[in-house]
Design a protein around this motif. Structure first.
Motif, PDB file in Angstrom:
ATOM      1  N   PRO A 219       0.877  -1.175   0.000  1.00 23.40           N
ATOM      2  CA  PRO A 219       0.000   0.000   0.000  1.00 23.40           C
ATOM      3  C   PRO A 219       0.913   1.223   0.000  1.00 23.40           C
ATOM      4  N   ILE A 220       0.426   2.354  -0.466  1.00 24.41           N
ATOM      5  CA  ILE A 220       1.248   3.561  -0.289  1.00 24.41           C
ATOM      6  C   ILE A 220       0.843   4.155   1.054  1.00 24.41           C
ATOM      7  N   TYR A 221       1.848   4.512   1.839  1.00 23.66           N
ATOM      8  CA  TYR A 221       1.605   4.862   3.239  1.00 23.66           C
ATOM      9  C   TYR A 221       1.214   6.336   3.380  1.00 23.66           C
TER      10      TYR A 221
ATOM     11  N   TRP B 164      -2.706  -7.686  11.572  1.00 25.21           N
ATOM     12  CA  TRP B 164      -2.069  -6.533  12.211  1.00 25.21           C
ATOM     13  C   TRP B 164      -0.985  -6.960  13.172  1.00 25.21           C
ATOM     14  N   LEU B 165       0.006  -6.105  13.270  1.00 30.00           N
ATOM     15  CA  LEU B 165       0.991  -6.264  14.338  1.00 30.00           C
ATOM     16  C   LEU B 165       0.403  -5.571  15.551  1.00 30.00           C
ATOM     17  N   LEU B 166       0.347  -6.309  16.635  1.00 25.14           N
ATOM     18  CA  LEU B 166      -0.203  -5.744  17.859  1.00 25.14           C
ATOM     19  C   LEU B 166       0.951  -5.429  18.799  1.00 25.14           C
TER      20      LEU B 166
ATOM     21  N   ILE C   5      -1.526  -5.991   1.216  1.00 22.08           N
ATOM     22  CA  ILE C   5      -2.134  -4.935   2.035  1.00 22.08           C
ATOM     23  C   ILE C   5      -2.399  -5.435   3.457  1.00 22.08           C
ATOM     24  N   GLY C   6      -2.701  -4.510   4.359  1.00 21.47           N
ATOM     25  CA  GLY C   6      -3.177  -4.883   5.683  1.00 21.47           C
ATOM     26  C   GLY C   6      -4.686  -5.102   5.611  1.00 21.47           C
ATOM     27  N   LYS C   7      -5.213  -5.844   6.563  1.00 24.36           N
ATOM     28  CA  LYS C   7      -6.611  -6.287   6.439  1.00 24.36           C
ATOM     29  C   LYS C   7      -7.631  -5.146   6.518  1.00 24.36           C
ATOM     30  N   GLU C   8      -7.209  -3.973   7.048  1.00 24.04           N
ATOM     31  CA  GLU C   8      -8.202  -2.896   7.212  1.00 24.04           C
ATOM     32  C   GLU C   8      -8.517  -2.189   5.899  1.00 24.04           C
ATOM     33  N   ILE C   9      -7.742  -2.468   4.854  1.00 21.98           N
ATOM     34  CA  ILE C   9      -8.021  -1.749   3.604  1.00 21.98           C
ATOM     35  C   ILE C   9      -8.447  -2.719   2.497  1.00 21.98           C
TER      36      ILE C   9
ATOM     37  N   LYS D 158      -3.776  -2.880  18.014  1.00 23.96           N
ATOM     38  CA  LYS D 158      -3.109  -2.614  16.744  1.00 23.96           C
ATOM     39  C   LYS D 158      -2.101  -1.491  16.922  1.00 23.96           C
ATOM     40  N   MET D 159      -0.904  -1.750  16.456  1.00 23.75           N
ATOM     41  CA  MET D 159       0.106  -0.724  16.564  1.00 23.75           C
ATOM     42  C   MET D 159      -0.284   0.415  15.639  1.00 23.75           C
ATOM     43  N   SER D 160      -0.488   1.585  16.193  1.00 27.46           N
ATOM     44  CA  SER D 160      -0.812   2.708  15.316  1.00 27.46           C
ATOM     45  C   SER D 160      -0.501   4.010  16.024  1.00 27.46           C
TER      46      SER D 160
ATOM     47  N   TYR E  35       6.429  -4.039   8.281  1.00 25.76           N
ATOM     48  CA  TYR E  35       5.985  -5.428   8.123  1.00 25.76           C
ATOM     49  C   TYR E  35       5.543  -5.707   6.675  1.00 25.76           C
ATOM     50  N   THR E  36       4.646  -4.867   6.155  1.00 22.03           N
ATOM     51  CA  THR E  36       4.175  -5.074   4.771  1.00 22.03           C
ATOM     52  C   THR E  36       5.334  -4.920   3.788  1.00 22.03           C
ATOM     53  N   THR E  37       6.151  -3.902   4.025  1.00 24.08           N
ATOM     54  CA  THR E  37       7.243  -3.639   3.087  1.00 24.08           C
ATOM     55  C   THR E  37       8.237  -4.797   3.089  1.00 24.08           C
TER      56      THR E  37
ATOM     57  N   THR F 265       4.196   6.779  -1.141  1.00 27.53           N
ATOM     58  CA  THR F 265       3.404   7.465  -0.104  1.00 27.53           C
ATOM     59  C   THR F 265       2.150   8.119  -0.677  1.00 27.53           C
ATOM     60  N   ASP F 266       1.134   8.130   0.187  1.00 32.71           N
ATOM     61  CA  ASP F 266      -0.214   8.609  -0.128  1.00 32.71           C
ATOM     62  C   ASP F 266      -0.343   9.970   0.551  1.00 32.71           C
ATOM     63  N   GLU F 267      -0.397  11.043  -0.232  1.00 32.18           N
ATOM     64  CA  GLU F 267      -0.133  12.360   0.349  1.00 32.18           C
ATOM     65  C   GLU F 267      -1.282  13.354   0.286  1.00 32.18           C
TER      66      GLU F 267
HETATM   67  N1  MSP Z   1      -2.803   5.240   2.384  1.00 30.56           N
HETATM   68  C1  MSP Z   1      -3.572   4.082   2.671  1.00 30.56           C
HETATM   69  C2  MSP Z   1      -3.296   3.001   1.666  1.00 30.56           C
HETATM   70  C3  MSP Z   1      -3.500   3.368   0.247  1.00 30.56           C
HETATM   71  S1  MSP Z   1      -3.064   2.091  -0.820  1.00 30.56           S
HETATM   72  C4  MSP Z   1      -3.630   2.571  -2.282  1.00 30.56           C
HETATM   73  C5  MSP Z   1      -3.236   3.595   4.067  1.00 30.56           C
HETATM   74  N2  MSP Z   1      -2.075   3.998   4.558  1.00 30.56           N
HETATM   75  S2  MSP Z   1      -1.487   3.644   6.004  1.00 30.56           S
HETATM   76  O1  MSP Z   1      -0.323   4.458   6.212  1.00 30.56           O
HETATM   77  O2  MSP Z   1      -2.505   3.729   6.976  1.00 30.56           O
HETATM   78  O3  MSP Z   1      -0.903   2.235   5.854  1.00 30.56           O
HETATM   79  C6  MSP Z   1      -1.667   1.158   5.954  1.00 30.56           C
HETATM   80  C7  MSP Z   1      -0.822  -0.085   5.758  1.00 30.56           C
HETATM   81  O4  MSP Z   1       0.321  -0.087   6.613  1.00 30.56           O
HETATM   82  C8  MSP Z   1      -1.621  -1.285   6.184  1.00 30.56           C
HETATM   83  O5  MSP Z   1      -2.497  -1.713   5.179  1.00 30.56           O
HETATM   84  C9  MSP Z   1      -0.528  -2.237   6.466  1.00 30.56           C
HETATM   85  O6  MSP Z   1      -0.028  -2.686   5.259  1.00 30.56           O
HETATM   86  C10 MSP Z   1       0.515  -1.350   7.160  1.00 30.56           C
HETATM   87  N3  MSP Z   1       0.293  -1.243   8.591  1.00 30.56           N
HETATM   88  C11 MSP Z   1       0.147  -0.110   9.331  1.00 30.56           C
HETATM   89  N4  MSP Z   1       0.012  -0.449  10.639  1.00 30.56           N
HETATM   90  C12 MSP Z   1       0.072  -1.778  10.767  1.00 30.56           C
HETATM   91  C13 MSP Z   1       0.047  -2.664  11.838  1.00 30.56           C
HETATM   92  N5  MSP Z   1      -0.072  -2.292  13.084  1.00 30.56           N
HETATM   93  N6  MSP Z   1       0.161  -3.970  11.550  1.00 30.56           N
HETATM   94  C14 MSP Z   1       0.322  -4.434  10.280  1.00 30.56           C
HETATM   95  N7  MSP Z   1       0.345  -3.617   9.253  1.00 30.56           N
HETATM   96  C15 MSP Z   1       0.198  -2.286   9.454  1.00 30.56           C
HETATM   97  O7  MSP Z   1      -4.025   2.861   4.611  1.00 30.56           O
END
Ligand code: MSP
Length: 580
Positions: free
Chosen positions: A10-12, A290-292, A258-262, A297-299, A24-26, A49-51
């Motif tokens: 995904p672009i972050y 997700w990585l917890l 991708i991560g499961k939330e998207i 969820k780590m965020s 993790y995804t990367t 990156t998603d900007e």
């Molecule tokens: N910008 C959107 C994605 C657009 S793709 C066209 C987005 N970005 S994000 O920065 O929130 O990144 C989400 C992605 O980062 C997740 O889908 C996953 O791949 C990774 N992760 C971010 N936090 C994570 C965890 N705690 N655990 C696992 N993956 C995580 O959504």
């Protein structure tokens, strides 16, 4: 003709600095890309990156910066981190780049020209954090994904005829490989079966986005903008012949990871946009869990992130890569802890692969002057030697099958099964005792044992290379084998270690970590921690009702009970325990 392989992360979002959830995804994509290159595929690995969007606009505002300045800074942090980790991406797309903006407008035009876009008015709830329209929600309702309060949006928008694609999407999901794992596929199927409403694909109440072609008062919905990166980066919509050729060559993507939330954005909206534009569909969308950390969820917004840099500083990138792919069952949630990381590092890397490499190579140095010995005649063979050959062949086969099904943990288990078998073999055959003797039988037995160990080490090292590229490259050099990237994994088989190969200089690749490593990492994270509140500086949307002042829990004369007046002041909240 060479097979091509195109994989994307995904672009972050650039509202937060990178953490190990992003890594993790990367890392998973990097590992797959590396293996594909070793299998001979013409591989293209994309991240970026998603900007754009309201979320970034607000984060920038809160930081006192322009959205572009803010995006430049955080995008650079992601890029620098991937570079430091040796991530092998072939391109890095930023949605604020001109090449992307122009090509997204081309995509919008293509969809519009084919009759799938119309103008209307949207009134409903929107979650800025997930940039998600929440169908059927009422003012004040929480976002079903992140739980934050949704905001009411009322504006003139362009709509995408998502409803026209319901049947086509369901047909697409009939292919069990399109969405994996199965649980995610089932969720998507039931979501689509429940009925699709047309989707608003523009916003007109803020401006941080790509203008809608011919109607610059609107910006394109950030998810349409972001998803399009998968095609704009490889040349879709470009007028340059080279870019057009790249698009022809690499599209459709083999894997969107991708991560499961998207999942919904990737498995419903994205294929529908592509179908509407008359483009081919990606072959597979793979969603991991997700990585917890500390059980959730780590965020960034929860304030429970672990910075990748801390682990790189103390244990290195290979340790993190191995841990994440070995410890977490891909597709499911997995917990991160420094204790578990160090334990895995010591047991599998320092005591496992690292120890096998150093003891085998040191003995070849000592007993055969640093040259790979010849396994000797039939008389010096024992059944245990052949058992190792069988285990090695099984490891090669099973590793490939499991890895290609994204079962990284089980794949690694098979390679480490081979390492454990060789360790046992060495203990049973006591090459150090054979080395003490000078008779011909002992010498030839010693040669067989050390050749067998070294050959198994070579195979385990080659298999593990996509996962732990630095350490395996070092072991390869120590074995005198040159550039490990050149190994053709498809041809990997027993008996390819050239006899008489002169070893390189030997040094430990995974020094043991002691308890202080855990403490050091914990301390580094403590020092870095900023309070969650400070990190989520997004100006909060107006609450649905004014929050009452915190009520007193007891009244002095009520015997530990609150009065009815106190009760009237209370705000009762309902929460869902997601992880226990
Ligand atoms: N910008 C959107 C994605 C657009 S793709 C066209 C987005 N970005 S994000 O920065 O929130 O990144 C989400 C992605 O980062 C997740 O889908 C996953 O791949 C990774 N992760 C971010 N936090 C994570 C965890 N705690 N655990 C696992 N993956 C995580 O959504």
């Amino acid at each position: 003709m060479t097979r091509k392989f195109y994989i994307t992360t995904p672009i972050y979002y650039v509202n937060a600095r990178p953490h190990i959830g992003h890594a993790y995804t990367t890392i998973a994509c990097d590992t797959v890309a590396r293996r594909q290159r070793m299998l001979g595929a013409d591989t293209f690995f994309l991240t970026g990156t998603d900007e754009h969007g309201q979320k970034i606009e607000r984060a920038a505002q809160a930081a006192g910066k322009t959205p572009q300045q803010y995006a430049d800074e955080i995008s650079a942090q992601f890029r620098a981190l991937w570079k430091r980790m040796g991530i092998s991406n072939d391109d890095y797309i930023r949605t604020t780049e001109d090449r992307h903006k122009k090509r997204v407008q081309e995509l919008f035009r293509a969809i519009r020209d084919r009759g799938f876009i119309y103008k209307g008015t949207y009134t409903g709830q929107y979650c800025v954090s997930d940039e998600l329209y929440v169908d059927g929600a009422q003012p004040g309702d929480p976002c079903p994904t992140c739980g934050r309060v949704t905001e009411t949006v009322h504006e003139e928008n362009y709509f995408f005829k998502l409803s026209a694609f319901q049947d086509k999407l369901l047909e697409l999901y009939a292919n069990p490989d399109f969405i994996r794992p199965e649980t995610r596929r089932n969720e998507v199927i039931s979501f689509v079966k429940s009925g699709l409403r047309d989707l608003s694909i523009s916003r007109s109440t803020f401006s941080w986005g790509i203008p809608v072609p011919d109607d610059p008062g609107h910006v394109i919905y950030v998810w349409l903008d972001a998803l399009a990166n998968y095609i704009t980066a490889i040349g879709y919509g470009s007028k340059h012949a080279g870019a057009q050729e790249a698009f022809k060559k690499y599209w459709p993507a083999d894997v969107h990871m991708i991560g499961k939330e998207i999942v919904r954005f990737h498995c419903v909206y994205w294929p529908a946009f592509l179908l509407a534009a008359g483009l081919e569909l990606p072959k597979a969308i793979i969603a991991h869990g997700w990585l917890l950390f500390e059980e959730s969820k780590m965020s960034k917004s929860r304030g429970n992130i672990v910075r990748t840099e801390t682990i790189l500083d103390v244990l290195g990138a290979d340790a993190l890569r191995y841990f994440l792919l070995r410890e977490v069952v891909f597709g499911q949630d997995g917990s991160f802890s420094f204790d578990a990381l160090v334990q895995r590092y010591n047991s599998d890397l320092a005591n496992g692969l690292g120890n096998l490499a150093s003891r085998t190579l040191t003995m070849i140095n000592r007993y055969f002057k640093g040259e790979v010995p010849y396994p000797s005649n039939a008389a010096s063979r024992a059944p245990g030697d052949d058992a190792i050959i069988i285990t090695a062949h099984r490891a090669i086969k099973d590793f490939g099958t499991l890895f290609d099904q994204f079962q990284f943990s089980r794949a690694l288990e098979t390679a480490w099964g081979l390492i454990a078998a060789v360790d046992k073999y060495i203990v049973e055959n006591e090459p150090w005792s054979l080395g003490e003797k000078q008779d011909e039988d002992s010498r030839s037995r010693l040669a067989t044992v050390l050749y067998t160990s070294a050959e198994a080490l070579r195979i385990a090292t080659a298999l593990a290379h996509p996962v732990i590229p630095d350490a395996t490259a070092k072991i390869w050099t120590q074995m005198g084998l040159g550039d490990i990237k050149k190994v053709a994994l498809a041809d990997l088989a027993w008996g390819q270690l050239p006899l008489g190969t002169k070893l390189g200089e030997i040094s430990p690749v995974f020094p043991r970590a002691d308890k202080s490593a855990i403490e050091r990492m914990q301390q580094m994270e403590e020092q870095q921690k900023t309070p969650a509140a400070e990190e989520t500086k997004l100006p909060a949307p107006a609450p649905a009702a004014p929050a009452p002042a915190a009520p007193a829990v007891t009244s002095p004369d009520g015997g530990g009970k609150i009065t009815i007046d106190d009760f009237a002041k209370m705000e009762l909240r309902v929460g869902l325990v997601k992880v226990a």
